[in-house]
Design an enzyme around this catalytic site. Structure first.
Site, PDB file in Angstrom:
ATOM      1  N   LYS A   1       9.530  -1.107  14.454  1.00 58.31           N
ATOM      2  CA  LYS A   1      10.028  -0.273  13.061  1.00 58.31           C
ATOM      3  C   LYS A   1      11.005   0.676  13.331  1.00 58.31           C
ATOM      4  CE  LYS A   1       5.898  -0.865  10.085  1.00 58.31           C
ATOM      5  NZ  LYS A   1       4.932  -0.262   9.490  1.00 58.31           N
TER       6      LYS A   1
ATOM      7  N   HIS B   1      -5.046 -33.223  17.559  1.00 58.06           N
ATOM      8  CA  HIS B   1      -3.831 -33.950  17.922  1.00 58.06           C
ATOM      9  C   HIS B   1      -2.549 -33.126  18.543  1.00 58.06           C
ATOM     10  CE1 HIS B   1      -5.989 -37.651  16.454  1.00 58.06           C
ATOM     11  NE2 HIS B   1      -6.364 -36.938  15.586  1.00 58.06           N
TER      12      HIS B   1
ATOM     13  N   LYS C   1       0.835  -1.273  -0.022  1.00 54.95           N
ATOM     14  CA  LYS C   1       0.149  -0.108  -0.110  1.00 54.95           C
ATOM     15  C   LYS C   1       0.744   1.251  -0.061  1.00 54.95           C
ATOM     16  CE  LYS C   1      -3.576   2.380   2.644  1.00 54.95           C
ATOM     17  NZ  LYS C   1      -4.275   2.316   3.816  1.00 54.95           N
TER      18      LYS C   1
ATOM     19  N   GLY D   1      -4.921  -1.725   4.851  1.00 61.16           N
ATOM     20  CA  GLY D   1      -4.243  -2.794   4.331  1.00 61.16           C
ATOM     21  C   GLY D   1      -4.882  -4.417   4.506  1.00 61.16           C
ATOM     22  N   ARG D   2      -5.312  -4.635   5.984  1.00 59.61           N
ATOM     23  CA  ARG D   2      -5.924  -5.784   6.237  1.00 59.61           C
ATOM     24  C   ARG D   2      -7.400  -5.918   5.869  1.00 59.61           C
ATOM     25  NH1 ARG D   2      -4.507  -2.452  10.262  1.00 59.61           N
ATOM     26  NH2 ARG D   2      -6.136  -1.769  11.717  1.00 59.61           N
TER      27      ARG D   2
ATOM     28  N   GLU E   1      -4.745  -6.675  14.473  1.00 57.43           N
ATOM     29  CA  GLU E   1      -4.331  -5.320  14.157  1.00 57.43           C
ATOM     30  C   GLU E   1      -5.163  -4.221  14.367  1.00 57.43           C
ATOM     31  OE1 GLU E   1      -2.119  -4.373  10.275  1.00 57.43           O
ATOM     32  OE2 GLU E   1      -0.397  -4.678  11.551  1.00 57.43           O
TER      33      GLU E   1
ATOM     34  N   GLU F   1      10.672  -4.549   4.167  1.00 58.97           N
ATOM     35  CA  GLU F   1      10.615  -6.046   4.210  1.00 58.97           C
ATOM     36  C   GLU F   1      10.365  -6.249   2.664  1.00 58.97           C
ATOM     37  OE1 GLU F   1       9.026  -4.805   6.690  1.00 58.97           O
ATOM     38  OE2 GLU F   1       9.153  -5.999   8.342  1.00 58.97           O
TER      39      GLU F   1
HETATM   40  O1  F6P Z   1       3.411  -2.752   9.759  1.00 51.14           O
HETATM   41  C1  F6P Z   1       2.029  -3.146   9.604  1.00 51.14           C
HETATM   42  C2  F6P Z   1       1.273  -2.834   8.232  1.00 51.14           C
HETATM   43  O2  F6P Z   1       1.236  -1.471   8.092  1.00 51.14           O
HETATM   44  C3  F6P Z   1       0.143  -3.420   7.755  1.00 51.14           C
HETATM   45  O3  F6P Z   1      -0.855  -2.721   8.128  1.00 51.14           O
HETATM   46  C4  F6P Z   1       0.227  -3.599   6.461  1.00 51.14           C
HETATM   47  O4  F6P Z   1      -0.631  -4.532   6.088  1.00 51.14           O
HETATM   48  C5  F6P Z   1       1.656  -4.086   6.283  1.00 51.14           C
HETATM   49  O5  F6P Z   1       2.306  -3.245   7.365  1.00 51.14           O
HETATM   50  C6  F6P Z   1       2.080  -3.805   4.707  1.00 51.14           C
HETATM   51  O6  F6P Z   1       2.196  -2.648   4.643  1.00 51.14           O
HETATM   52  P1  F6P Z   1       2.233  -2.223   2.992  1.00 51.14           P
HETATM   53  O7  F6P Z   1       1.015  -2.712   2.221  1.00 51.14           O
HETATM   54  O8  F6P Z   1       2.191  -0.504   2.894  1.00 51.14           O
HETATM   55  O9  F6P Z   1       3.504  -2.704   2.484  1.00 51.14           O
END
Ligand code: F6P
Length: 542
Positions: free
Chosen positions: A509, A389, A211, A272-273, A358, A217
């Site tokens: 972060k 199990h 987003k 995002g979620r 979240e 990452e």
């Molecule tokens: O760090 C949490 C977050 O902001 C989530 O809310 C989001 O889904 C995820 O990181 C990834 O964010 P992006 O889509 O901006 O890479």
């Protein structure tokens, strides 16, 4: 408005819970032979049996009173009107617009102050991802060397990974088996390297999903992907045929080197979620095709409509949420086990972890006051029967209070002898065992030696929900996800929290960004606490 625990409806529930403390599910079922049929609701193909919750009719009435007292109806309408219900970020949370049919109207305030209908943009983007995914699926879109695409790698994390990977797994039955789908999320290089090992760069398409397009990452993995591709294909121009992006941040996408023509957008009013049904679902569409994706959107939309219009006492997401509030705040339940009795839903618990925790894992109210009540329980889970199990021992006889959501389908997509009946029998048996348990008298009557009676006794009285649909389809999946999205929202309204921000991820972060150079450069002085300093010294390369 008074704080939540000061509301007469909250106090009435607290008093009711005290009076209810010694009531067992066995008594509730014995007193009402119709309970198992009565405490159910059916919507959009989902049958919801909530009879095995520790509730009486009074409880449900009081819970609806609480929803009214918390202004739930107003909050639902505020969501639908595109108001900035994500108050800390001053944004709308309008994921319901992502599945609105053409012609429906959803407006948000634009930067220019004008009120814009977003549905045409939603459908324009949908048309673009349909066009793109069809070109990839039919081989018109080719890699740089002219070969068709055979592998699709989604690079993203959090909401830009969990929804897509969950949906790809859930709808695998409907997916193109000659295409390979991989999802790379972790900054741990192992994730990328293992995902890439057997892929041919000339036939691999990367979808960089983010987003913000600033998530470290995702950018690290996207850079690794570009290096991997260029090492094999040797020409910068190859990027244009092998990389597309899904993002709200066109300038950053361009800076990364992805042609804006190959970018599919979404909007700041999509959390995002809550984004798996936006262009973030591109990998899902590539897997299952446009018709199945549209059917999934149809399932989402049908549940949205039910949620918006059904009276609370017959409203599936609202009831699901209110029962969670009851269990969490009045019965002391601390966690929710998500137990899909369908292997295709194996990533559903992980998906729900982000959606629920979240969204509602917060300790301050909308006004910034400290909440003096519990908010989100901990979500976890595994597909049945595997969980049986492993951790079911704790569910049945442990000292922790857990609610279980059992999810199943009447018909299997892979009938194999009588295995589906075996699977469903296990689902039903577990829910029954949790509710009714087994008394010491029953254990003795079975001839158990006295010393083993306590070990073989099951208290029961452990709450669970059962959610059943006919079959796992794109539409039933969409409806199921929408059900949980709305349940999470309703819980947030009752708890008076902003379910659409996520400030709690920021501190880690920031600290990581400070530590990265300290790991690289052994000469940098360390000024953390003594534990962090010692760990950094231990992990430094030199
Ligand atoms: O760090 C949490 C977050 O902001 C989530 O809310 C989001 O889904 C995820 O990181 C990834 O964010 P992006 O889509 O901006 O890479």
């Amino acid at each position: 408005m008074p704080g939540r625990t000061e509301l007469p409806a909250w106090k009435a529930l607290a008093a009711h819970a005290d009076a209810f403390a010694n009531t067992h599910l066995r008594d509730l079922f014995a007193a009402d032979p119709e309970r198992g049929e009565r405490l159910t609701v059916e919507a959009v193909g989902w049958y919801f049996d909530y009879s095995k919750n520790r509730v009486a009719d009074d409880t449900l009435r009081l819970l609806v009173d609480l929803a009214d007292a918390c202004g739930l109806r107003t909050r639902i309408e505020a969501m639908w009107r595109g108001e900035k219900i994500n108050s800390t970020e001053q944004r709308a949370a309008l994921h319901v617009a992502l599945r609105a049919p053409a012609g429906e109207k959803f407006t948000v305030d634009g930067a220019d102050g004008a009120c814009n209908d977003v549905v045409p943009e939603v459908h324009a983007t949908l048309a673009r991802i349909v066009d793109f995914s069809e070109r990839v699926r039919d081989g018109t879109w080719r890699g740089f060397t002219g070969k068709p695409i055979r592998a699709i790698v989604n690079i993203g994390i959090g909401g830009s990974d969990l929804g897509p990977v969950m949906a790809c797994e859930a709808l695998r039955h409907y997916s193109r088996r000659d295409l390979t789908f991989r999802f790379v999320s972790n900054v741990d290089g192992t994730d990328f390297c293992e995902a890439m090992r057997d892929l041919d760069p000339a036939q691999t398409l990367f979808i960089v999903s983010s987003k913000t397009f600033t998530t470290h990452e995702t950018l690290a993995n996207a850079r690794a992907a570009r290096t991997w591709l260029l090492r094999a294909l040797g020409d910068e121009c190859a990027v244009g045929r092998h990389f597309v992006a899904v993002s709200t941040n066109a300038p950053e996408v361009a800076k990364f080197g992805i042609d804006p023509a190959n970018m599919f957008g979404f909007w700041d009013w999509v959390g995002g979620r809550y984004s798996m049904d936006s262009a973030i679902g591109l990998s899902t569409m590539l897997a299952v095709g446009a018709d199945n994706f549209r059917a999934m959107l149809g399932g989402f939309h049908a549940m949205d409509t039910h949620f918006r219009h059904a009276p609370f006492a017959h409203n599936l997401p609202v009831l699901h949420a209110l029962l969670s509030v009851w269990n969490t705040n009045f019965l002391g339940v601390e966690s929710v086990a998500i137990l899909p009795y369908d292997q295709y839903l194996k990533r559903f618990p992980a998906y729900l972890q982000q959606l629920a925790m979240e969204s509602n894992g917060k300790r301050v109210t909308q006004e910034g006051a400290r909440a003096d009540y519990a908010t989100s329980p901990v979500y976890w889970g595994e597909p049945g029967t595997n969980g049986q199990h492993s951790f079911f021992q704790l569910l049945h006889q442990g000292t922790r209070r857990v609610t279980c959501d059992f999810i199943g389908f009447r018909a299997s997509l892979n009938p194999l002898g009588d295995q589906h009946e075996l699977l469903l029998a296990n689902l039903l048996a577990q829910a029954k065992a949790l509710a009714f348990g087994k008394t010491a008298a029953q254990v003795r009557a079975e001839g158990s030696p006295d010393r083993l009676v306590p070990h073989r006794t099951f208290d029961g009285n452990r709450p669970s929900n059962v959610l059943l649909a006919e079959r796992l389809t794109p539409a039933s999946l969409g409806a199921l996800v929408a059900l949980y999205e709305h349940s999470v929202f309703v819980q947030g309204v009752i708890w008076d929290i902003d379910s659409f921000d996520q400030w709690g991820v920021e501190l880690g972060k920031q600290l990581a960004a400070r530590i990265v150079p300290e790991l690289h450069d052994a000469n940098l002085p360390l000024a953390h606490d003594s534990s962090t300093n010692a760990l950094i010294r231990r992990l430094r390369k030199t």
